[in-house]
Write a protein that holds these residues in place. Sequence first.
Motif, PDB file in Angstrom:
ATOM      1  N   ILE A 115      41.217  30.966  36.871  1.00  0.00           N
ATOM      2  CA  ILE A 115      40.394  32.167  36.721  1.00  0.00           C
ATOM      3  C   ILE A 115      40.817  33.176  37.793  1.00  0.00           C
ATOM      4  O   ILE A 115      40.672  32.920  38.987  1.00  0.00           O
ATOM      5  CB  ILE A 115      38.901  31.850  36.871  1.00  0.00           C
ATOM      6  N   SER A 116      41.341  34.311  37.365  1.00  0.00           N
ATOM      7  CA  SER A 116      41.815  35.317  38.319  1.00  0.00           C
ATOM      8  C   SER A 116      40.649  36.061  38.964  1.00  0.00           C
ATOM      9  O   SER A 116      39.679  36.429  38.299  1.00  0.00           O
ATOM     10  CB  SER A 116      42.723  36.322  37.605  1.00  0.00           C
ATOM     11  N   SER A 117      40.779  36.305  40.260  1.00  0.00           N
ATOM     12  CA  SER A 117      39.761  37.072  40.975  1.00  0.00           C
ATOM     13  C   SER A 117      39.653  38.495  40.447  1.00  0.00           C
ATOM     14  O   SER A 117      38.611  39.133  40.568  1.00  0.00           O
ATOM     15  CB  SER A 117      40.068  37.096  42.474  1.00  0.00           C
ATOM     16  N   SER A 118      40.730  38.988  39.835  1.00  0.00           N
ATOM     17  CA  SER A 118      40.705  40.358  39.311  1.00  0.00           C
ATOM     18  C   SER A 118      39.674  40.507  38.199  1.00  0.00           C
ATOM     19  O   SER A 118      39.156  41.608  37.970  1.00  0.00           O
ATOM     20  CB  SER A 118      42.089  40.749  38.792  1.00  0.00           C
ATOM     21  N   ILE A 119      39.367  39.423  37.511  1.00  0.00           N
ATOM     22  CA  ILE A 119      38.371  39.443  36.443  1.00  0.00           C
ATOM     23  C   ILE A 119      37.052  38.856  36.911  1.00  0.00           C
ATOM     24  O   ILE A 119      35.974  39.383  36.618  1.00  0.00           O
ATOM     25  CB  ILE A 119      38.889  38.662  35.217  1.00  0.00           C
ATOM     26  N   ALA A 120      37.114  37.758  37.661  1.00  0.00           N
ATOM     27  CA  ALA A 120      35.894  37.046  38.049  1.00  0.00           C
ATOM     28  C   ALA A 120      35.086  37.775  39.109  1.00  0.00           C
ATOM     29  O   ALA A 120      33.850  37.817  39.044  1.00  0.00           O
ATOM     30  CB  ALA A 120      36.256  35.649  38.542  1.00  0.00           C
TER      31      ALA A 120
END
Length: 229
Positions: A115-120
Amino acid sequence: MTVFFIGAGIGDADHLTVKAHRLISQADVIIYDALIDNQILQLVPENCLQIPVGKRGGKVSTPQETINQLLAQYAPVYKTIIRLKGGDPGIFGRINPEIETLQAINTDYELIPGISSSIAAPLLANIFLTEKENSHGFMVVTGHDPNLLNWQVLSQVDTLVILMGSKNLPIIVDKLQEYGRSHLFPIAIIKQAGNSQQQIWKGTLGNIVEQTVNISLSPCIIVIGKVVR
């Protein structure tokens, strides 16, 4: 022998995929980056060889060549080698040199998404990157070197997500205003998303630098757009 490039996701072990959790718990060797939560490292077997290869901006980092050499050293010897990267390994994960190293020695590898931090991070801050009225899309960029970015284009994007931009925050807000964004345009900074130390600052391009002056923001995600409201 297989090397598994695994995305550790964001924050603690609760954000791992089921497959990532299973493989980490079976690892013979784990080579891991700096931002990996200790809770995740507690999943590895007692006899697993753990090798930290942290790469942090502004601090002493393990050279990429050293990481490549570690992979080449252990891959032919052990059954399950984990190369653990924060977020998703394919998003600013510097993964190509490591894959090329394995290909050169004919070693199998597998890519496990995270899960990428850019989305989460925006979601955990109650910011929705796409909204019918305010955002028809979003763009993710690195803020490591702002001078390499096309700010004329970026200033027109509905929602802009910037990783590794804390050090260059003043330059980022100046560039966006230079290319037409109002000083009242919304911006948010999310630090340590996904764990108990998470902090959020919301403001505008005109006041966010003053809000966060003398505060260490790394690691953080910067979100710029009307969706911040």
